[in-house]
Design a protein around this motif. Sequence first.
Motif, mmCIF file in Angstrom:
data_model
loop_
_atom_site.group_PDB
_atom_site.id
_atom_site.type_symbol
_atom_site.label_atom_id
_atom_site.label_comp_id
_atom_site.label_asym_id
_atom_site.label_seq_id
_atom_site.Cartn_x
_atom_site.Cartn_y
_atom_site.Cartn_z
ATOM 1 N N GLY A 42 42.996 44.837 30.848
ATOM 2 C CA GLY A 42 42.422 42.720 30.721
ATOM 3 C C GLY A 42 42.502 42.085 31.999
ATOM 4 O O GLY A 42 42.258 40.952 31.990
ATOM 5 N N LYS A 43 43.661 42.782 33.331
ATOM 6 C CA LYS A 43 43.793 42.130 34.344
ATOM 7 C C LYS A 43 42.647 42.825 35.440
ATOM 8 O O LYS A 43 42.551 43.660 35.724
ATOM 9 C CB LYS A 43 45.335 42.117 34.709
ATOM 10 N N LEU A 44 42.099 41.031 36.520
ATOM 11 C CA LEU A 44 41.470 41.518 37.019
ATOM 12 C C LEU A 44 42.500 41.736 38.315
ATOM 13 O O LEU A 44 43.642 41.040 38.236
ATOM 14 C CB LEU A 44 40.501 40.679 37.860
ATOM 15 N N VAL A 68 50.055 38.887 31.033
ATOM 16 C CA VAL A 68 50.081 38.354 30.990
ATOM 17 C C VAL A 68 50.194 38.591 32.689
ATOM 18 O O VAL A 68 50.584 39.783 33.230
ATOM 19 C CB VAL A 68 51.582 37.543 31.011
ATOM 20 N N TYR A 69 49.636 38.036 33.245
ATOM 21 C CA TYR A 69 50.037 37.863 35.407
ATOM 22 C C TYR A 69 51.245 37.609 35.145
ATOM 23 O O TYR A 69 51.576 36.378 34.845
ATOM 24 C CB TYR A 69 48.349 37.583 35.667
ATOM 25 N N TYR A 99 39.200 29.848 38.182
ATOM 26 C CA TYR A 99 38.508 29.263 36.833
ATOM 27 C C TYR A 99 40.178 30.311 35.847
ATOM 28 O O TYR A 99 39.285 31.592 35.940
ATOM 29 C CB TYR A 99 37.205 29.811 35.930
ATOM 30 N N VAL A 100 40.436 30.085 35.456
ATOM 31 C CA VAL A 100 41.800 30.340 33.918
ATOM 32 C C VAL A 100 41.370 29.952 32.755
ATOM 33 O O VAL A 100 42.051 28.670 33.081
ATOM 34 C CB VAL A 100 43.165 30.298 35.193
ATOM 35 N N ASP A 101 41.116 30.363 32.452
ATOM 36 C CA ASP A 101 41.268 31.136 30.990
ATOM 37 C C ASP A 101 42.825 30.622 30.143
ATOM 38 O O ASP A 101 43.087 31.300 29.896
ATOM 39 C CB ASP A 101 40.109 31.667 30.295
ATOM 40 N N ILE A 145 39.603 34.316 35.147
ATOM 41 C CA ILE A 145 40.901 35.130 34.655
ATOM 42 C C ILE A 145 41.246 34.944 33.222
ATOM 43 O O ILE A 145 41.010 33.657 33.224
ATOM 44 C CB ILE A 145 42.171 35.181 35.172
ATOM 45 N N ALA A 146 42.091 35.466 32.331
ATOM 46 C CA ALA A 146 42.377 34.826 31.320
ATOM 47 C C ALA A 146 43.582 35.100 31.062
ATOM 48 O O ALA A 146 44.410 35.948 31.937
ATOM 49 C CB ALA A 146 42.328 35.446 30.178
#
Lengths: 352, 352, 352, 352
Positions: free
Chosen positions: C114-116, C150-151, C171-173, C141-142
């Motif tokens: 789920g990570k860019l 978690v990033y 932008y961070v969701d 990204i979330a």
Amino acid sequence: VTSAQRKSFGSDNHAGAHPAVLTALTAANIGDATAYGDDPLTEGVTARLCAEFGAAAAFFVFGGTAANVLGLGLMLRPFEAVICAESAHLNGDECGAAERVLGSKLLTVPAPGGKLTPALIASQLAGRGNSHRAQPRAVEIAQATEVGTVYTLDELRAISEFCRASELLLYVDGARLANAAAYLDCTLADLAAHADVLSFGGTKNGAMGAEAVIVMNEPLAAAMPFQRMQLMQLASKMRFLAAQFGALLDGGLWLANARHSNAMAARLADGVAGVPGFRLAHPVEANAVFGVLRRDQVRALQQDWNFHVWAEEAAEESVTRWMTAFDTTPADVDAFAAAIRATAPLPRQPVF
Amino acid sequence: VTSAQRKSFGSDNHAGAHPAVLTALTAANIGDATAYGDDPLTEGVTARLCAEFGAAAAFFVFGGTAANVLGLGLMLRPFEAVICAESAHLNGDECGAAERVLGSKLLTVPAPGGKLTPALIASQLAGRGNSHRAQPRAVEIAQATEVGTVYTLDELRAISEFCRASELLLYVDGARLANAAAYLDCTLADLAAHADVLSFGGTKNGAMGAEAVIVMNEPLAAAMPFQRMQLMQLASKMRFLAAQFGALLDGGLWLANARHSNAMAARLADGVAGVPGFRLAHPVEANAVFGVLRRDQVRALQQDWNFHVWAEEAAEESVTRWMTAFDTTPADVDAFAAAIRATAPLPRQPVF
Amino acid sequence: VTSAQRKSFGSDNHAGAHPAVLTALTAANIGDATAYGDDPLTEGVTARLCAEFGAAAAFFVFGGTAANVLGLGLMLRPFEAVICAESAHLNGDECGAAERVLGSKLLTVPAPGGKLTPALIASQLAGRGNSHRAQPRAVEIAQATEVGTVYTLDELRAISEFCRASELLLYVDGARLANAAAYLDCTLADLAAHADVLSFGGTKNGAMGAEAVIVMNEPLAAAMPFQRMQLMQLASKMRFLAAQFGALLDGGLWLANARHSNAMAARLADGVAGVPGFRLAHPVEANAVFGVLRRDQVRALQQDWNFHVWAEEAAEESVTRWMTAFDTTPADVDAFAAAIRATAPLPRQPVF
Amino acid sequence: VTSAQRKSFGSDNHAGAHPAVLTALTAANIGDATAYGDDPLTEGVTARLCAEFGAAAAFFVFGGTAANVLGLGLMLRPFEAVICAESAHLNGDECGAAERVLGSKLLTVPAPGGKLTPALIASQLAGRGNSHRAQPRAVEIAQATEVGTVYTLDELRAISEFCRASELLLYVDGARLANAAAYLDCTLADLAAHADVLSFGGTKNGAMGAEAVIVMNEPLAAAMPFQRMQLMQLASKMRFLAAQFGALLDGGLWLANARHSNAMAARLADGVAGVPGFRLAHPVEANAVFGVLRRDQVRALQQDWNFHVWAEEAAEESVTRWMTAFDTTPADVDAFAAAIRATAPLPRQPVF
């Protein structure tokens, strides 16, 4: 002549294309050209347009509604609104294109003679800073207006100065900009100097179908290439839009066409002046005559002639619109004027 | 010949208009015609298009992106989605027009050879009825595809039957529909029978700039007049769009043009077959050759020839796209093929 | 306990509101307050949020989708695109809200875990400057991601630096930003330092229904008051959104809630570790456990327990998602873990 | 009392929530509930609302603008227009939400007393079938109106019958529907019988923040779940919206609240009747008093009291709006009335 052969006074887009436009299209049809405007003809005509207008950039699009929407689109975020005349083409004749495509609200104001003024514009600014109101950001005027009148350079200057002082951008719908320049006997640059973005209509001036969006300062133009593609106005064989404008620019054909159609409207107005039952609804400045007639006169004329009824008035009268075009002849006008005169009621015979 | 004089293989829209199209425009330029399509030429050509396609209605628009967006616009509410190939023009080359103008999401799926299948479509239906997901409602395919392949009639039938069974409407992007019909040796009606709405591309077939949206059943067509105006695709001098299609329909010019350009692509593929370093990326079915070359070959060719690099591959290879058009000549093809062959590495000399 | 009384592991929004939130709502319900946020409570909580984040501005909205759309709306014109993970909530679970409301295209990329990464983002920049492509302008990204990862601060920094160097806004969701801060043991400001705009989710953290959009620099915030009203996210009795965040900020309740729910997820993962047939699909970092089970195990569990099946895998396996919330108890976890263990196949009996 | 402690007459949304609403929220906060409305409380309250209105379906949303936009969104394609009063909240106070979100044009008409009539509606139908005009499809009225007047059941019936005969759908903005029902002493079903879709405002009736969209026939409702999610109005912890309406429905609290606030407005109007310099701008029917005062009176009052100036009139007069709420007390009203009376000019003393 039959009705079908009679010249239409229904619209200046009932006319075909000027022969020079067709010649230019044929000339442009030699060999390959890179698509989407990356060709020498497009680059050349674009540069000529920029020079005529003193503009930073010019972009061809397919039609007048597109020119209006894309021109305004350079200025607006969706929560920002356009101040325009209630009678604006943008408001009444484009099927809600601006609202749908831009998401922006139109703040309309009744405008006598189709013309906005600083005072009318000012009347729409009350909601500024109030998040419940769409925020006025652009002013839209048409030059010539929808009712055939023309803003004087002084009127334009007053609006333009008001806009600049009020953080408003000015968009000019120039579907008939040529007719306005012809009437005012000024250059396109004289008109453009007061605007931020304007359209320059080719179609009603003798093109087959081509409009230009003229952008007066560089930063406003940056979004156009992307917006034009996304809004379905990027011609693949662009050279054929450019060629049409090339023909209109050559030797000042645009101006000759506009002068001629204006002259035909003036001739028509002269030809019917004093006809019983007739009066002008608006001064005749560009290539339209808005004439009031009794409804029975209108009905009689419509048997043979093509023109629009603009509005129904009280007292059995109608406002009609008679448009002239680059190819309207004096004979066309005289025949139509004679037909109008023939609808006049006979003077009541004195009874002996 | 100089580079500028060499035939472009960059796109079929680098070509100009077929001479018959210009002749038709000139013929259409006689006298007045009521604007916006209410003229006999438009009505006549529209009727001929409907007859060719077995369609309920046909509408002219300015360009291919517009045809796609307006065609899909007849089918979709904004919360409904379009299933299409990741490689679709709609997805990758229209600057997000569908998303912006329709508000709809594209559900994209990697599609080998640019072709969707019932199984690929089915893979996108999981979210149905789930309000958190855009609801699949339309399927979009291109015929011919973006990579020059053509759905067989059996493949079309399978997709069409799957769509009908799954409450999906089928839109066909026919920017090169003529090439597909030519390849399959079938009628336009044969292709249209499987679609709900399709576009029929004039521009890449020899028009100056005109596309048609073909609607197969009446209820879907009802919204088009309003949508076309609101989305800035209603030509005022409509006769000049109609005339272009009239010329393409006359004597089957559309088919002759398509057959010719397909034949030129086949000739090109034949001409480079076996060249060291070259292989086809896709079968050559319509008027495109997608050829893989080493990057140094590509660089050498681009000195003199106009074509697109479609994708960069590993191993120092590039996929190139070579398009042919109605006016590509055998000599053009042979010169280009020779140039491609000339980029091939010399065979390694045996060492004595 | 009946099935209805068993704790739901279906979502962290199956939980109700934290008692302190209800207390704060009651306290806020005294006397009048000017509507739409012009009240002291809203001003005070907004200021506290800005201080926590080191932000220029903060705005309350009703829900997480709205926070994402409005946050991105500060950054984008419709022809500009968002780069995001294919698995992003924005892409797959918001019914196409971004496309419809903003008109913008999402450029999605498969993102492991789920990570860019900068490399994944870079892969989407090829179309820059090409008017046929929606123009990449924002990265979404979330934190925590949709799959509970978690990033790290280093990963965030790398993305942030890449964005700044590439003229991309970030932008961070943050629908579960609290869980990320708890996992990383960092401040909200530490996370926010890498973003241009982010959301801070109250609802999944124990609010009744409130999200905040946090804007890190002033110019980006200017459009928000108008956009929030136009996009139907301006609460009239705003104090009741503010009060919820006030409660979450008081004494660091947001952090306690997040730590607790994270701990419960970790306890659950521990409790099922080594169960035959089970494996983790993703590392357990925030408040989610993504566990793979055989489909018969899933079916058995679903008789009594509420959780989502995230994806169907081959080999008769399913990925399930088990979410914990601020009010999940150790006993809840242990009961669920026992139930999961009970689905494990009995070890094959040795045959004597 | 200080100014801050004085009851606000600025808006009915300056009031907080009714205590019963807070109690209901607390009661709803027990245990888990499936998100997004799939919970028994939401289902139960929805069913009760449908029963009260004789409706096919009911949906909770966050605010009044959302209710209007989503309600109209069930009726309209983007080229279809809404006929509404120039004074409509939809037109003047929602920042262009309908235009942006739906793409639809508003056809506004000056409406005396804020009320449309069949004749006023009919005046907006001229463009039907003309593709240059946005197509009238929905009529929007507010009940009570923006100026505190109430359509009688006969007026509603006349509009409703006109709409049905004219293929127009009727949407009723019921942000203050309760006040209208209280004034007319009729049921919600009596009002709803004339509409296709309406909103039922909870917020101004004593809720903390909740509105309902009521749909009178099933087919119109089908799109709502998807539209509500896409337009960012789907509450995750939906039970807390439902609980608010549950409280308002219990024992007819909605009606008691509305009757009380209406009575307070009537009391206020009575209390200032005959005050020199004062006159009513509109009849007092719901919970608003629109009073005309001289500007110096307004300035004096605004020192201590919170209310809106609605419009500036000629002759140094202003139209003010004084709203009452469920929690306005007779003492509040009497104190405000006394303050208003105190602004009256002293009668000129006779000179002896």
